[in-house]
Write an enzyme that holds these catalytic residues in place. Structure first.
Site, PDB file in Angstrom:
ATOM      1  N   THR A 241      -4.567 -11.032   2.170  1.00  0.00           N
ATOM      2  CA  THR A 241      -4.235 -11.788   3.376  1.00  0.00           C
ATOM      3  C   THR A 241      -3.561 -10.867   4.385  1.00  0.00           C
ATOM      4  O   THR A 241      -2.579 -10.200   4.076  1.00  0.00           O
ATOM      5  CB  THR A 241      -3.292 -12.965   3.044  1.00  0.00           C
ATOM      6  OG1 THR A 241      -3.951 -13.824   2.119  1.00  0.00           O
ATOM      7  CG2 THR A 241      -2.923 -13.747   4.291  1.00  0.00           C
ATOM      8  N   CYS A 329      10.787  15.688   1.196  1.00  0.00           N
ATOM      9  CA  CYS A 329       9.907  14.990   0.263  1.00  0.00           C
ATOM     10  C   CYS A 329      10.425  13.567   0.073  1.00  0.00           C
ATOM     11  O   CYS A 329      11.440  13.169   0.641  1.00  0.00           O
ATOM     12  CB  CYS A 329       9.841  15.731  -1.062  1.00  0.00           C
ATOM     13  SG  CYS A 329      11.426  15.860  -1.907  1.00  0.00           S
TER      14      CYS A 329
END
Length: 390
Positions: A241, A329
């Site tokens: 959805t 990171c």
């Protein structure tokens, strides 16, 4: 108390007022866009309006925009060898540039590791290497999918995508382009850069987090086995959805971004030029990465030899300034940038790299403040080093 100075717009940029208004309006309405009743049709109308707005930003038809949850998902969707053109497979090999975002480098879906296309010292993809890879594929009687970003998220270097696309198409392949950083900062249409697949991100242009898009260059391309399968939403390309509030905000941000190219090309570029000039004046040894190439108007990646990025980041943060090493990171730790490594930058210098990325609301006074803090920080660090040496 002074509010924080945010200079990390390549990571994410503030929500536009237009996007917030569109999201709130969608949140006030109940209904799933796939439902056929009136409430569902109302949400469908918002969804399709946003599709047209995003399509207009890159000059395509709305039917060629596939919404998903992020640019990372769009890149993962694009980087599969399952693509077909008119029902026939179009790629059996894959190559990506060595300076791509982690979602491209780690998001490829192929049985063999992709070829890493090398870059020069200024960060632009080596055209000779592209030609060599395509020639090898041709000799094998096959074609491939090549992925090259439009603008690098760390250095801002703009890649010769149109030239690469022409070579790829001549060899019978398809080109994917991650344009998440370029969209809203430099004007371009998909047809002008020649991409077959294009990735866009909502939160990079002032929309909300949690929305992205994969744009198809033409109607003939189809992915029969999408990554996310289920109810057949987004014309069977991405099940689930649709997050209409986020997508509505994405659409509003895309429409607003079309009116901001002058701001980035004029005001923001002038600020970046002033920042670079002043940094060089205060730091004679300063190195600017990608300085010989055309770059995004808002992006400056530089290093002061002997000033570790981790130290500088912490010190700037304590002063209320948010910048990036350009190589953080997912754990939030600083590591040596794979982009600078691919450019041949030494680990010692790469470990000093900082990325300052400006936004549409950045002011000259904020640049002045950054320079003052940087000059003081640089002096303190060098004084401490000299003290230890003595």
């Amino acid at each position: 108390m002074r509010s924080r100075l945010y200079l990390d717009h390549n990571a994410t940029t503030p929500l536009r007022a237009e996007a917030r208004d569109a999201m709130l309006a969608a949140m006030d309405q109940c209904g799933a866009a796939s439902s056929i009743h009136g409430d569902g049709r109302g949400m469908r109308k918002r969804l399709e309006a946003a599709r047209q707005q995003v399509a207009a930003l890159v000059g395509v038809q709305g039917k060629n925009v596939v919404f998903c949850a992020s640019a990372t998902e769009a890149n993962n969707m694009a980087l599969t060898l399952g693509w077909q053109r008119d029902g026939k497979p179009v790629a059996r090999r894959m190559a990506v540039s060595a300076v791509e975002h982690a979602s491209v480098l780690n998001g490829t879906h192929a049985s063999d590791p992709p070829v890493l296309l090398s870059v020069g010292a200024e960060g632009a993809v080596d055209i000779a290497h592209v030609k060599a890879v395509l020639a090898r594929w041709r000799a094998e009687g096959t074609a491939g999918l090549v992925s090259v970003m439009l603008a690098n998220n760390e250095t801002g270097v703009i890649q010769p995508v149109a030239e690469i696309a022409a070579l790829v198409h001549e060899a019978g392949g398809i080109l994917h382009c991650d344009a998440a950083q370029a969209a809203g900062k430099i004007p371009f249409f998909l047809k002008d850069i020649g991409a077959d697949l294009l990735t866009l991100s909502s939160h990079k242009i002032g929309g909300p987090l949690g929305a992205g898009a994969l744009v198809l260059g033409n109607d003939a391309l189809h992915l029969p086995h999408p990554l996310i399968r289920g109810g057949g939403q987004e014309k069977g390309m991405r099940a689930g959805t649709e997050n209409v509030p986020a997508i509505a905000g994405f659409g509003a941000a895309a429409e607003a971004a079309q009116h901001c190219f002058g701001v980035f090309g004029g005001h923001v570029l002038a600020l970046r030029s002033e920042l670079e000039l002043r940094l060089r004046a205060s730091s004679p040894d300063l190195v600017v990465f990608g300085e010989g190439r055309e770059r995004l108007p808002n992006t400056l990646n530089f290093a002061e030899p002997g000033m570790p990025a981790e130290t500088a980041l912490i010190a700037l943060d304590l002063e209320g300034i948010s910048v990036s090493s350009g190589s953080a990171c997912s754990s939030g730790k600083v590591k040596v940038s794979h982009v600078l490594t691919a450019m041949g930058v030494t680990p010692a210098l790469a470990s000093c790299a900082l990325r300052v990325s400006l936004g549409r609301e950045t002011t000259f006074q904020e640049i002045e403040f950054f320079i003052a803090v940087w000059t003081r920080l640089r002096k303190n660090i060098h004084d401490r080093k000299q003290g230890r040496a003595a």
